[in-house]
Design an enzyme around this catalytic site. Structure first.
Site, PDB file in Angstrom:
ATOM      1  N   ARG A 107       0.853  -1.207   0.000  1.00  0.00           N
ATOM      2  CA  ARG A 107       0.000   0.000   0.000  1.00  0.00           C
ATOM      3  C   ARG A 107       0.884   1.251   0.000  1.00  0.00           C
ATOM      4  NH1 ARG A 107      -2.030   1.590   4.639  1.00  0.00           N
ATOM      5  NH2 ARG A 107      -2.614  -0.500   5.293  1.00  0.00           N
ATOM      6  N   TYR A 128     -16.378  16.379 -16.567  1.00  0.00           N
ATOM      7  CA  TYR A 128     -16.711  14.958 -16.595  1.00  0.00           C
ATOM      8  C   TYR A 128     -17.816  14.708 -15.552  1.00  0.00           C
ATOM      9  CZ  TYR A 128     -16.300   9.978 -15.856  1.00  0.00           C
ATOM     10  OH  TYR A 128     -16.580   8.651 -15.728  1.00  0.00           O
ATOM     11  N   ASP A 132      -7.152  18.610 -15.191  1.00  0.00           N
ATOM     12  CA  ASP A 132      -7.460  17.260 -15.663  1.00  0.00           C
ATOM     13  C   ASP A 132      -6.994  17.188 -17.116  1.00  0.00           C
ATOM     14  OD1 ASP A 132      -8.666  14.988 -16.788  1.00  0.00           O
ATOM     15  OD2 ASP A 132     -10.394  15.105 -15.439  1.00  0.00           O
ATOM     16  N   LYS A 183      -8.257   6.207 -20.029  1.00  0.00           N
ATOM     17  CA  LYS A 183      -8.534   6.740 -21.356  1.00  0.00           C
ATOM     18  C   LYS A 183      -7.267   6.664 -22.219  1.00  0.00           C
ATOM     19  CE  LYS A 183     -12.399   7.455 -19.232  1.00  0.00           C
ATOM     20  NZ  LYS A 183     -12.726   8.722 -18.602  1.00  0.00           N
TER      21      LYS A 183
HETATM   22  C1  PLP Z   1     -13.216   9.184 -17.390  1.00  0.00           C
HETATM   23  C2  PLP Z   1     -12.802  10.500 -16.870  1.00  0.00           C
HETATM   24  C3  PLP Z   1     -12.584  10.701 -15.503  1.00  0.00           C
HETATM   25  C4  PLP Z   1     -12.802   9.587 -14.490  1.00  0.00           C
HETATM   26  O1  PLP Z   1     -11.891   8.551 -14.669  1.00  0.00           O
HETATM   27  P1  PLP Z   1     -12.174   6.998 -14.305  1.00  0.00           P
HETATM   28  O2  PLP Z   1     -10.908   6.351 -14.706  1.00  0.00           O
HETATM   29  O3  PLP Z   1     -13.365   6.578 -15.092  1.00  0.00           O
HETATM   30  O4  PLP Z   1     -12.435   6.946 -12.845  1.00  0.00           O
HETATM   31  C5  PLP Z   1     -12.147  11.946 -15.090  1.00  0.00           C
HETATM   32  N1  PLP Z   1     -11.954  12.952 -15.967  1.00  0.00           N
HETATM   33  C6  PLP Z   1     -12.176  12.800 -17.292  1.00  0.00           C
HETATM   34  C7  PLP Z   1     -11.937  13.950 -18.206  1.00  0.00           C
HETATM   35  C8  PLP Z   1     -12.606  11.574 -17.783  1.00  0.00           C
HETATM   36  O5  PLP Z   1     -12.828  11.434 -19.089  1.00  0.00           O
END
Ligand code: PLP
Length: 371
Positions: free
Chosen positions: A48, A101, A175, A200
């Site tokens: 962890r 998101y 982000d 992604k």
């Molecule tokens: C998918 C996404 C998230 C969340 O990510 P997960 O891996 O699904 O938890 C956050 N920000 C953006 C821009 C996303 O496309």
């Protein structure tokens, strides 16, 4: 290794296992590590806290985003949670860009309702409007750019300059899921924190759920270390290894995503049945408004190359309807204010043949007319 392509391919190699000369980094599943003696450590104690394969990935992620430290966590939402869990306390305040998101939007609502962490939203246009919302309690600015799903682009450098001029200790977090460090390097632009849903583009194959946080400075490293050691939303060894492997082709994938997306945009822009196309110029994400005389349901049913599915950034092309999928948690009024109508389609353009992708969209749109 100064160039990003070399860094991506070679960054996690040659860092260990010089004994075997392995080209691919090894995958280590151990959760416990033998201590040489009392008060001694190999650098690894308990998984962890830190683990070898995850550590390789974290070094790689930090270098890619030009940060001092990176954390590989179990999802993009875990990454976002780690930032807020570490930095914000009840009674403090943050400002966020408005087109977010859907999961981030839902989480910010929970921070407000369950933890009394207040936030205001900014439409991403005029920086003076953002600065006007700063209060003595403001701790952080959260930016998603390009935004999801309406592809609004925020000038990160302008935000940094304006906000830091008011108070240097307000942190700016970005982000960077949509563009990745191939096209956007927020820390170079002056931001303090980068977050990814590595599910992604960084993962890129629709088969890893993962997230990342990268910090520009050492200043907050021990606070983030403490938070993550405490709650443990870390990425597992095999997923860490898969993500290292995925990163080796990130630059190649991003270039082809962009080439395919640009070709699709060109066709969609003049296509009967398409009212408007939203595209930030690079990357693989496009949104478009299907004309009201065309049925979204029929369009989705006629697709044969694109899959109607709720994700993005992979080699396989996907299509999402934000109003009913990713952004369902917003009220109808909030969606309407952001332009997230029931006819808005979000396209994640993959790496299939360009002609096949265009033909699929054309036939599905034509077949959905008046249905
Ligand atoms: C998918 C996404 C998230 C969340 O990510 P997960 O891996 O699904 O938890 C956050 N920000 C953006 C821009 C996303 O496309």
């Amino acid at each position: 290794m100064s160039n990003i392509e070399t860094q991506l391919v070679q960054g996690a190699n040659r860092t260990e296992d010089d004994r075997t000369g392995a080209i691919s980094p090894s995958l280590n599943f151990s959760t416990a590590f033998r201590h040489p003696g009392l008060g001694e450590s190999t650098g690894f104690d308990y998984a962890r806290v830190s683990a070898p394969t995850r550590a390789l990935l974290e070094t790689q992620l930090a270098q890619l985003e030009t940060g001092q430290k990176a954390y590989a966590v179990s999802s993009g939402m875990s990454a976002i949670q780690l930032v807020f869990q570490t930095l914000l306390q009840t009674g403090e305040h943050f400002i966020t860009s408005d087109d977010l998101y859907g999961g981030t939007f839902r989480y910010f609502g929970q921070l407000r309702d369950h933890y009394q962490i207040a936030y205001d939203t900014w439409n991403g246009a005029k920086v003076v409007d953002l600065v006007a919302q700063i209060t003595p309690k403001t701790k952080l600015i959260w930016l998603e750019t390009p935004s999801n799903p309406t592809m609004k682009v925020i000038d990160i450098q302008a935000v940094v300059a304006a906000v830091k001029a008011v108070r240097a200790d307000i942190l700016i977090a970005v982000d960077n899921t949509f563009l990745t460090p191939i096209y956007q390097q927020p820390l170079v632009d002056g931001a303090d924190i980068v977050v990814h849903s590595a599910t992604k583009y960084l993962g890129g194959h629709n088969d890893i759920l993962a997230g990342a946080v990268v910090l520009k400075n050492q200043q907050y490293v021990s606070a983030f270390d403490d938070a993550l050691i405490t709650t443990g939303q870390v990425l597992a060894p095999f997923d860490s290894w898969l993500l290292i492997r995925s990163l080796k082709t990130l630059h190649v994938r991003m270039k082809t995503h962009t080439a395919n997306a640009q070709a699709v945009v060109q066709v969609l822009t003049d296509l009967p049945g398409v009212d408007r196309v939203l595209y930030p110029g690079v990357g693989g994400m496009i949104s478009f408004y299907l004309n009201a005389a065309y049925s979204v349901d029929a369009f989705l049913r006629h697709l044969t190359v694109f899959s109607f599915a709720e994700s993005l950034g992979g080699v396989e092309s996907l299509i999402t309807v934000p109003a009913v999928q990713t952004h369902h948690d917003m009220t109808a009024a909030q969606r309407e204010a952001l332009g997230i109508t029931d006819q808005l389609i979000r396209v994640s353009v993959g790496l299939e043949n360009t002609v096949d992708l265009i033909a699929d969209l054309k036939q599905a749109i034509a077949a959905s007319r008046g249905e």
